[in-house]
Design an enzyme around this catalytic site. Structure first.
Site, PDB file in Angstrom:
ATOM      1  N   ASP B  25     -14.665   2.815   9.429  1.00 61.95           N
ATOM      2  CA  ASP B  25     -13.669   2.077   8.653  1.00 61.95           C
ATOM      3  C   ASP B  25     -13.542   0.719   9.330  1.00 61.95           C
ATOM      4  O   ASP B  25     -12.907   0.596  10.375  1.00 61.95           O
ATOM      5  CB  ASP B  25     -12.336   2.854   8.678  1.00 61.95           C
ATOM      6  CG  ASP B  25     -11.199   2.088   7.991  1.00 61.95           C
ATOM      7  OD1 ASP B  25     -11.453   0.991   7.469  1.00 61.95           O
ATOM      8  OD2 ASP B  25     -10.070   2.605   7.981  1.00 61.95           O
ATOM      9  N   LYS B  87     -12.441  -9.928   8.718  1.00 66.19           N
ATOM     10  CA  LYS B  87     -12.806  -9.314   7.436  1.00 66.19           C
ATOM     11  C   LYS B  87     -12.437 -10.219   6.264  1.00 66.19           C
ATOM     12  O   LYS B  87     -13.094 -10.207   5.230  1.00 66.19           O
ATOM     13  CB  LYS B  87     -12.079  -7.971   7.311  1.00 66.19           C
ATOM     14  CG  LYS B  87     -12.489  -7.134   6.111  1.00 66.19           C
ATOM     15  CD  LYS B  87     -11.828  -5.777   6.193  1.00 66.19           C
ATOM     16  CE  LYS B  87     -12.131  -4.889   5.011  1.00 66.19           C
ATOM     17  NZ  LYS B  87     -11.499  -3.561   5.186  1.00 66.19           N
ATOM     18  N   GLU B 187     -13.046   2.277   0.055  1.00 67.94           N
ATOM     19  CA  GLU B 187     -12.013   2.893   0.890  1.00 67.94           C
ATOM     20  C   GLU B 187     -11.231   3.992   0.170  1.00 67.94           C
ATOM     21  O   GLU B 187     -11.050   5.077   0.727  1.00 67.94           O
ATOM     22  CB  GLU B 187     -11.091   1.807   1.454  1.00 67.94           C
ATOM     23  CG  GLU B 187     -11.798   0.984   2.532  1.00 67.94           C
ATOM     24  CD  GLU B 187     -11.167  -0.372   2.800  1.00 67.94           C
ATOM     25  OE1 GLU B 187     -10.088  -0.660   2.239  1.00 67.94           O
ATOM     26  OE2 GLU B 187     -11.757  -1.154   3.563  1.00 67.94           O
ATOM     27  N   ASP B 209      -2.568   2.715  -0.985  1.00 68.47           N
ATOM     28  CA  ASP B 209      -2.910   2.221   0.345  1.00 68.47           C
ATOM     29  C   ASP B 209      -2.020   1.040   0.715  1.00 68.47           C
ATOM     30  O   ASP B 209      -2.224  -0.074   0.249  1.00 68.47           O
ATOM     31  CB  ASP B 209      -4.398   1.824   0.356  1.00 68.47           C
ATOM     32  CG  ASP B 209      -4.876   1.326   1.717  1.00 68.47           C
ATOM     33  OD1 ASP B 209      -4.027   1.094   2.599  1.00 68.47           O
ATOM     34  OD2 ASP B 209      -6.090   1.181   1.887  1.00 68.47           O
TER      35      ASP B 209
END
Lengths: 107, 626
Positions: B25, B87, B187, B209
């Site tokens: 992850d 990211k 994800e 999330d």
């Protein structure tokens, strides 16, 4: 003689079996391959065959087929940690020599 | 002595041929690596027992790097050389990064060689891909030490809305870290796999999330053991940090701290607010004690009821994207049979309660919400590496935005609509616009709007050598193909000659999450306007086409078939249309074009008759002229 297991190994097997949700125990065996002739098999067991022997230690069933038992008799299964790595280890009195990493062996 | 793991019955490896696989992850704030050992998926800790690796890399002079907790601790000391949240730059262009740049301490360098921005550090200029590779390398070392061998392959998770460039950048980073990527996995899908929902009964599930700074909701459908991402939505600026901020503001009001408190005090306040929030996860009340600027102390208490009241607006804000995702997926809340909770902020009881109410189901919270994505990735990696007897699990994803190409007049023709499951290939036939046209430019765009100028340009290429034919006679088939990792390739093929030209979309520049959000929101806000603009453009293209055809016809046959009065009337009408094209008035242009059309009908009929007569009599044009 037969096969024994340390308590640490038995606890881990119980955890893994519970997580898997099925299986009657642990199957140990040997198969021919590898750089030194033979290699260990360690699998979850869902069935018992006719030529299987069953041992029990700390509430965990260890299933071994008769042919493999010849090579494994007297083995103690342990659970060990080496740094970050962890896993099962065969303490097998029958082994004469093993390859460098110990994954395959000779009798 | 080798340490062995328990295999599934009949799946024992030959010695020295272990198929070691891991799931990674690669997160904005923290990254994790997980693996399946003896049938059990778990995240792997480092020597200090920490599972989370802060996604922070510090570059030292000489090119050495420090990754993780230590680098994070040094961020304040050496902000220019300590890269965090990389990211957000993955697969993005210099322009995109610059729009964020004003808030960032890093110095960006534009490079000629690629569109990828580079960050200037003491260890040299580094690209976001290289920074990510450092993080991946650290996780790889941890995994290999824990598994006692080299990794066969990994599954890396990416947000469901990551575009082609961002996915490609993630893959490149893995390659640079010496990792073999078995698959990129979205994800939410990974989270669902972690809960074993892929082995459950069929139906629709939601993945909620809520992280520190971002919120994502995904709607997945499980169908015959296959996962399909039906829709995703979210808010790229909403998370646990916002809760902390609101609590901090509440404390300030209670303690009578002025708004102009200094930076240090604000930071302390945020920390205290975060601590109070975490306490309230387990307890009904949280005590707060802080030192004021004048050295005195303030003590107060925050109970859960008050806390809930403070954060309720934020929780409500997450429900709007939930509604939108449900609408996109075409399902009602009552059809959702499970909701998986991901991200640390879903530990807040109020969040669980409200999400449970919204979807009318008890949310799934048994797996640590920080680790659930890595665990699912590890399970998928285990299957892909061939350690499972039933490796039938195949996961599907969707395209986050529509993919299409530019047609005449700057209009977008969507070839693959958004939320189409991938892998997918779609073809559409196009033709030439002008007589004798021998080349066609293919402009690939991404987005929901009707006009090219409002969408994102992905790539351009040309198909040359089309045989010269009359307008509309050539057949050019354009195929869009998106592979399992979400990477796009576009091929244009002239059907009669087999002439082909294609392009693969590589990272040139990417989109920010908020831009994707914005593009989606824009497409809804501007739906009406876009329709009007599209109509106008289509009318303009149509008008131009008629004018061109008429000009050509007049040149050839005007003299012969029209009286001077007729010709004048026609030309006057053409002038009127020509003027109207620039006026951007759809209905006026439509009226005038229709009028021109009506006027030219007679002319067209005469031309038709003339050519039929020619054909019938076999007489040459010369003979006709007298």
């Amino acid at each position: 003689m037969g096969i024994t297991m340390t308590e640490a190994a038995a606890e881990r097997v119980k955890t893994f079996l519970a997580n898997r949700g099925k299986g009657i125990g642990l199957r140990l065996g040997v198969k021919t391959s590898g750089c030194s002739g033979m290699a260990y098999v360690i699998e979850f067991a869902d069935v018992v065959d006719d030529d299987d022997e069953i041992f029990e230690g700390y509430g965990v069933k260890v299933i071994v087929d008769k042919k493999s038992l010849v090579y494994l008799d007297g083995t103690e299964l342990d659970f060990a940690r080496e740094g970050l790595n962890e896993g099962f280890q065969f303490n097998n009195p029958n082994v004469k020599d093993a390859c460098g990493c110990g994954e395959s062996f000779n009798i | 002595m080798a340490l062995l793991q328990i295999s599934e019955p009949g799946q024992s490896d030959a010695p020295h041929q272990h198929r070691l696989a891991a799931g990674i992850d690669l997160g904005t704030t923290n990254s994790l690596v997980a693996t399946v050992r003896s049938g059990m998926a778990e995240t792997l800790p480092d020597e200090q027992g920490n599972h989370l690796l802060p996604s922070v890399v510090r570059y030292l002079e000489g090119g050495e790097t420090v990754v993780g907790e230590v680098a994070k601790g040094q961020a304040a000391l050496d902000p220019l050389n300590t890269v965090a949240s990389v990211k957000r730059f993955m697969g993005r262009g210099v322009a995109d990064v610059k729009s964020l740049g004003s808030r960032l301490p890093y110095e960006f360098v534009e490079s000629e060689a690629s569109a990828m921005p580079r960050l200037r550090t003491a260890g040299g200029d580094v690209s976001p891909v290289e920074v990510s590779a450092q993080i991946l390398k650290t996780l790889r070392e941890r995994a290999e030490k824990s598994l006692g061998g080299d990794l066969t392959g990994v599954v890396i998770t990416v947000p469901a809305y990551f575009d082609d460039a961002q996915r490609q950048a993630s893959k490149d980073a893995a390659k640079l870290a010496g990792l073999n990527v078995l698959r990129l996995l979205s994800e939410p899908t990974a989270a669902a796999v972690a809960y074993g929902l892929d082995r459950g009964s069929e139906g629709v599930i939601g993945v909620y999330d809520l992280g520190g700074g971002t919120f994502d909701i995904s709607i997945l459908r499980l169908n015959k053991g296959v996962f399909e991402v039906l829709a995703t939505a979210g808010d790229s600026a909403l998370g646990g940090d916002d809760m902390d901020r609101l609590v901090a503001e509440w404390i300030m009001k209670q303690a009578g701290i002025a708004d102009d408190a200094d930076h240090k005090q604000l930071r302390r306040l945020m920390r205290d607010a975060c601590a109070a929030k975490e306490t309230l996860t387990q307890n009904e009340t949280a005590g707060i004690r802080l030192e004021l600027a004048d050295g005195t102390h303030w003590e107060g208490q925050l109970d859960r009821g008050q806390f809930n009241k403070i954060i309720d607006p934020l929780v409500r804000k997450t429900l709007a994207p939930c509604r939108r995702a449900l609408r996109d997926a075409g399902v009602g809340p009552e059809e959702i049979k499970g909701v998986v909770m991901v991200g640390g902020s879903t530990r807040v009881p109020r969040v669980r309660e409200k999400v449970g109410e919204f979807f009318n189901t008890e949310p799934l919270v048994d797996i640590d919400p920080d680790r659930v994505v890595a665990i699912g990735a590890a399970m998928q990696a285990d299957v892909l590496a061939g350690n499972k007897p039933d490796d039938e699990m195949l996961l599907l994803d969707v395209t986050p935005l529509s993919l299409g190409l530019e047609t005449m007049g700057g209009l977008v023709e969507k070839v693959i609509p958004r939320n189409t499951t991938i892998p997918v290939a779609r073809a559409q036939d196009f033709t030439t616009y002008k007589d004798g046209q021998t080349a066609m430019a293919v402009h690939v765009v991404q987005g929901e709007r009707e006009l090219v100028s409002d969408c994102r340009s992905l790539a351009r290429f040309e198909l040359r050598g089309i045989p010269p034919l009359a307008a509309g006679a050539a057949r050019i088939r354009v195929t869009f193909q998106v592979d399992a990792d979400g990477l796009l390739s576009v091929t244009a093929r002239e059907q009669t000659t087999g002439l082909e030209s294609s392009i693969q979309v590589k990272p040139s520049y990417g989109l920010t999450d908020s831009e994707i959000e914005e593009m989606l929101r824009d497409s809804m806000d501007h739906a009406r306007e876009d329709m009007d603009a599209r109509n106008l453009r289509e009318q303009q293209v149509e008008a131009e086409r008629i004018l061109e055809a008429l000009e050509h016809a007049l040149e050839v046959d005007g003299e012969r078939l029209l009286s001077s009065g007729e010709r004048e009337a026609l030309e006057r009408s053409m002038d009127v249309v020509r003027e109207t094209i620039g006026e951007n008035d759809y209905s006026l242009l439509k009226r005038r074009t229709d009028e021109l059309n009506r006027l030219s009908v007679e002319f067209a009929a005469r031309r038709m008759n003339a050519s039929i007569q020619e054909a019938l009599s076999g007489q040459s044009v010369d003979e006709f002229e007298k």
